[in-house]
Design an enzyme around this catalytic site. Structure first.
Site, PDB file in Angstrom:
ATOM      1  CG  HIS A 169      28.711  27.716  -1.757  1.00 19.96           C
ATOM      2  ND1 HIS A 169      29.075  28.019  -3.054  1.00 19.96           N
ATOM      3  CD2 HIS A 169      29.444  28.545  -0.974  1.00 19.96           C
ATOM      4  CE1 HIS A 169      29.983  28.966  -3.057  1.00 19.96           C
ATOM      5  NE2 HIS A 169      30.223  29.316  -1.795  1.00 19.96           N
ATOM      6  NE  ARG A 206      27.217  39.428  -0.323  1.00 26.20           N
ATOM      7  CZ  ARG A 206      27.825  40.589  -0.513  1.00 26.20           C
ATOM      8  NH1 ARG A 206      27.348  41.432  -1.397  1.00 26.20           N
ATOM      9  NH2 ARG A 206      28.875  40.921   0.200  1.00 26.20           N
TER      10      ARG A 206
END
Length: 315
Positions: A173, A193
Site C-alpha cells: 500500500h 519500504r
C-alpha cells in the site's frame, strides 16, 4: 475515574504538509506536520494528558497505573493495543508493507500492523496504492523490484472523501499525495519500504528500503472487495452512526452528532474519541476539530451534544 484529554504528538516526515496546522489549529515547532499521533502510548511518540487529576502525566503511565481503564478486551493484549493518527500527505508516501503479529514479534518484539484509513479530505485526482492488479508470485514480485517494473503490477484506487480502506498486514500500500486521513491501527511502527521515488532523507542519503522483509511478508494478491467501503449510516436521536471497520483487533465507527444524546463505556473496552470536524461538548469537555479523548472502560454513561463528526474506536 475520568475522561482524559490527550495532547497529540507530531512527526515531520518529508512527504507531509501543513493541513494539521492550518485546518486543525495544531501548534508545533516542526516546519512539517505530516502526522499527528492522537492516541499513542509509544516511547517514540507518547501523548501527555491535559487537565484533570492526571494532568501532565504520560498516557502510558496512567494506563500502567490503572489497568482497569483498558477493559476486559484491552487487558488481553501484552501492551496498549491501538495507535491512532491523523495523516496529511502533501506528497506520495513510500510504497510499503507491514508484517503480521508472528513476523513482527520475531523481528522486533512488537505487534504487526493491520490498519484502516478513513479519508477525511482529498484532492480531486487523489489516488492510493492498494494491493496488486492480479496475483503474482513471490519470485515475480522480487524480480519486478530488482528491474524497476513492479509499479506496473500495483492496484491504484481513486479516492474521495468518506472512503474507507481496511489494510490487513501483508497488504502492499501507499497513501498518495493530496490525501488527508485518519488511521486506526495496531500499536506498531514497523514499516518495510519497497519503493521511495529516489528521495533523500534528512541526512541527505536515500531512505533505506527493506526489500527482503517486504518479500517475506507481502501477500501478492488483489485487495479483497470487502476491504473497501464503510457500512450504511444509521439514524438515531441526536446522531448518525456508521460502522467503518470491525475486526478481531479493533472496531471503528463514525458518529455525526447533531443534537443531544448519551454514550456508554462498559467493562469490555475503553473508547477513543477523535473529533474530525465541528464542535460540541462531551462530558465536561468542550470539544472541537482535532481533539482526542480517552474514555476508560467501565466509565459508564456520558453526555454528548453539538454538531461534529468523530471516530469512535475500541478493542
Amino acid at each position: 475515574m475520568e475522561i482524559l484529554k490527550l495532547k497529540p504528538v507530531f512527526k515531520d516526515y518529508i512527504w507531509g504538509g501543513n493541513r494539521l496546522r492550518s485546518e486543525f489549529g495544531f501548534e508545533s515547532e516542526l516546519d512539517i506536520m505530516a502526522e499527528g499521533w492522537m492516541l499513542s502510548a509509544r516511547n517514540d511518540g507518547e501523548n501527555i494528558v491535559s487537565g484533570g487529576n492526571f494532568d501532565g502525566q504520560t498516557f502510558s503511565k496512567v494506563i500502567n497505573d490503572n489497568l482497569d481503564f483498558l477493559g476486559l478486551n484491552g487487558k488481553k493484549f501484552p501492551f496498549f493495543p491501538l495507535l491512532i493518527k491523523l495523516i496529511d500527505a502533501k506528497n506520495d508516501l513510500s510504497v510499503q508493507v507491514h508484517p503480521d503479529d508472528e513476523y513482527a514479534m520475531k523481528a522486533a518484539g512488537e505487534f504487526g500492523k493491520t490498519e484502516c484509513w478513513y479519508i477525511l479530505d482529498c484532492d480531486e485526482d487523489a489516488e492510493l496504492i492498494f494491493g496488486f492488479k492480479k496475483q503474482i508470485s513471490k519470485e515475480e514480485f522480487k524480480s519486478s523490484i530488482e528491474d524497476g517494473t513492479f509499479l506496473q503490477y500495483v492496484n491504484r484506487e481513486k479516492v474521495k472523501k468518506g472512503d474507507l480502506f481496511f489494510i490487513e498486514a501483508g497488504t502492499l500500500h501507499a497513501i498518495g499525495k493530496g490525501i488527508l486521513l485518519a488511521e486506526i491501527q495496531q500499536n506498531s511502527n514497523i514499516t518495510y519500504r519497497v519503493y521511495d521515488y529516489g528521495r533523500l532523507g534528512a541526512d541527505g542519503k536515500p531512505r533505506p528500503l527493506h526489500v527482503q522483509n517486504a518479500i517475506d511478508v507481502t501477500n501478492c494478491v488483489p485487495p479483497k472487495p470487502k476491504a473497501k467501503g464503510a457500512g450504511i449510516p444509521e439514524e438515531f436521536d441526536g446522531f448518525t452512526k456508521q460502522m467503518l471497520v470491525k475486526c478481531d483487533l479493533f472496531t471503528a465507527e463514525k458518529y455525526t452528532a447533531h443534537g443531544d444524546f448519551t454514550m456508554t463505556a462498559d467493562d469490555t473496552s475503553f473508547l477513543s474519541l477523535l473529533i474530525t470536524d465541528g464542535n460540541g461538548k462531551i462530558g465536561e469537555f468542550d470539544v472541537k476539530k482535532g481533539d482526542s479523548l480517552f474514555v476508560p472502560a467501565s466509565y459508564g454513561e456520558f453526555s454528548v451534544s453539538g454538531n461534529f463528526d468523530m471516530i469512535v474506536s475500541r478493542v
